[in-house]
Design a protein around this motif. Sequence first.
Motif, mmCIF file in Angstrom:
data_model
loop_
_atom_site.group_PDB
_atom_site.id
_atom_site.type_symbol
_atom_site.label_atom_id
_atom_site.label_comp_id
_atom_site.label_asym_id
_atom_site.label_seq_id
_atom_site.Cartn_x
_atom_site.Cartn_y
_atom_site.Cartn_z
ATOM 1 N N GLN A 35 33.859 87.991 31.098
ATOM 2 C CA GLN A 35 34.158 86.566 31.135
ATOM 3 C C GLN A 35 33.886 85.950 32.501
ATOM 4 O O GLN A 35 33.812 84.731 32.622
ATOM 5 C CB GLN A 35 35.614 86.320 30.766
ATOM 6 C CG GLN A 35 35.933 86.724 29.356
ATOM 7 C CD GLN A 35 37.395 86.519 29.023
ATOM 8 O OE1 GLN A 35 38.222 86.283 29.896
ATOM 9 N NE2 GLN A 35 37.725 86.609 27.752
ATOM 10 N N PHE A 36 33.752 86.789 33.543
ATOM 11 C CA PHE A 36 33.534 86.312 34.900
ATOM 12 C C PHE A 36 32.300 86.969 35.492
ATOM 13 O O PHE A 36 31.973 88.108 35.165
ATOM 14 C CB PHE A 36 34.731 86.666 35.799
ATOM 15 C CG PHE A 36 36.008 86.029 35.365
ATOM 16 C CD1 PHE A 36 36.312 84.734 35.732
ATOM 17 C CD2 PHE A 36 36.911 86.725 34.590
ATOM 18 C CE1 PHE A 36 37.485 84.148 35.330
ATOM 19 C CE2 PHE A 36 38.091 86.152 34.182
ATOM 20 C CZ PHE A 36 38.385 84.851 34.558
ATOM 21 N N CYS A 37 31.652 86.258 36.414
ATOM 22 C CA CYS A 37 30.569 86.816 37.211
ATOM 23 C C CYS A 37 30.859 86.444 38.655
ATOM 24 O O CYS A 37 30.975 85.257 38.981
ATOM 25 C CB CYS A 37 29.223 86.268 36.770
ATOM 26 S SG CYS A 37 27.858 86.979 37.703
ATOM 27 N N GLY A 109 34.739 78.352 20.741
ATOM 28 C CA GLY A 109 34.009 78.255 22.001
ATOM 29 C C GLY A 109 34.580 79.196 23.041
ATOM 30 O O GLY A 109 35.730 79.632 22.947
ATOM 31 N N VAL A 110 33.761 79.516 24.052
ATOM 32 C CA VAL A 110 34.172 80.392 25.146
ATOM 33 C C VAL A 110 33.329 80.031 26.371
ATOM 34 O O VAL A 110 32.249 79.453 26.247
ATOM 35 C CB VAL A 110 34.009 81.876 24.733
ATOM 36 C CG1 VAL A 110 32.571 82.282 24.651
ATOM 37 C CG2 VAL A 110 34.773 82.782 25.658
ATOM 38 N N LYS A 111 33.849 80.374 27.570
ATOM 39 C CA LYS A 111 33.178 79.968 28.804
ATOM 40 C C LYS A 111 32.992 81.154 29.751
ATOM 41 O O LYS A 111 33.916 81.932 29.972
ATOM 42 C CB LYS A 111 34.016 78.897 29.498
ATOM 43 C CG LYS A 111 33.371 78.266 30.695
ATOM 44 C CD LYS A 111 34.248 77.140 31.210
ATOM 45 C CE LYS A 111 33.526 76.272 32.195
ATOM 46 N NZ LYS A 111 34.340 75.145 32.637
ATOM 47 N N LEU A 112 31.772 81.280 30.315
ATOM 48 C CA LEU A 112 31.488 82.241 31.375
ATOM 49 C C LEU A 112 31.742 81.531 32.703
ATOM 50 O O LEU A 112 31.192 80.465 32.947
ATOM 51 C CB LEU A 112 30.030 82.707 31.319
ATOM 52 C CG LEU A 112 29.548 83.528 32.515
ATOM 53 C CD1 LEU A 112 30.212 84.904 32.531
ATOM 54 C CD2 LEU A 112 28.045 83.660 32.518
ATOM 55 N N LYS A 113 32.575 82.122 33.549
ATOM 56 C CA LYS A 113 32.912 81.515 34.836
ATOM 57 C C LYS A 113 32.200 82.258 35.952
ATOM 58 O O LYS A 113 32.325 83.472 36.074
ATOM 59 C CB LYS A 113 34.421 81.536 35.047
ATOM 60 C CG LYS A 113 35.142 80.684 34.036
ATOM 61 C CD LYS A 113 36.625 80.716 34.227
ATOM 62 C CE LYS A 113 37.270 79.886 33.122
ATOM 63 N NZ LYS A 113 38.704 80.038 33.089
ATOM 64 N N VAL A 114 31.446 81.507 36.765
ATOM 65 C CA VAL A 114 30.746 82.058 37.915
ATOM 66 C C VAL A 114 31.564 81.725 39.151
ATOM 67 O O VAL A 114 31.828 80.564 39.437
ATOM 68 C CB VAL A 114 29.323 81.488 38.034
ATOM 69 C CG1 VAL A 114 28.628 82.034 39.265
ATOM 70 C CG2 VAL A 114 28.530 81.801 36.776
ATOM 71 N N THR A 115 31.977 82.775 39.891
ATOM 72 C CA THR A 115 32.856 82.600 41.039
ATOM 73 C C THR A 115 32.264 83.285 42.264
ATOM 74 O O THR A 115 32.030 84.492 42.236
ATOM 75 C CB THR A 115 34.239 83.213 40.741
ATOM 76 O OG1 THR A 115 34.724 82.690 39.512
ATOM 77 C CG2 THR A 115 35.215 82.917 41.858
#
Length: 133
Positions: A35-37, A109-115
């Motif tokens: 879910q995160f990058c 729906g779903v979200k990829l979060k770039v941090t």
Amino acid sequence: MTFKLIQATLVIILLCNITYAAGQESTASLSLSPQFCITADVEQSCEIELVLNWETSYPQVVCIMSDHNELEKWCADSPNTHSLTLKVETQKDIQFVMIDKESHQTLAGVKLKVTPTSAPQVRRRYRNPWSLF
């Protein structure tokens, strides 16, 4: 007397159908792994392989859409398909949406979060270099 009985029966059937349809719509789920990058810098791109998994309450053909320009709309070939693997390169968050292929209704729906990682903090020296003590 029979008219009122027929009318009441039709109202009950209609309410049962509405309740059944509403129950079917709310049980779709979409999950994303990972879910995160996490990137080393704000300007650095995130290159990652994503796996989308979904489930619906009844067999249906779904499509996956995203707000990322490089990813096109993808639709499953059969109702037995329940996952999709993608390779993505991005610098910002990506929102994925699952829709019904026939009705174009949004299911989940779903979200990829770039941090980006935070910059290392410099430790401040408490004592002045010219101090005698």
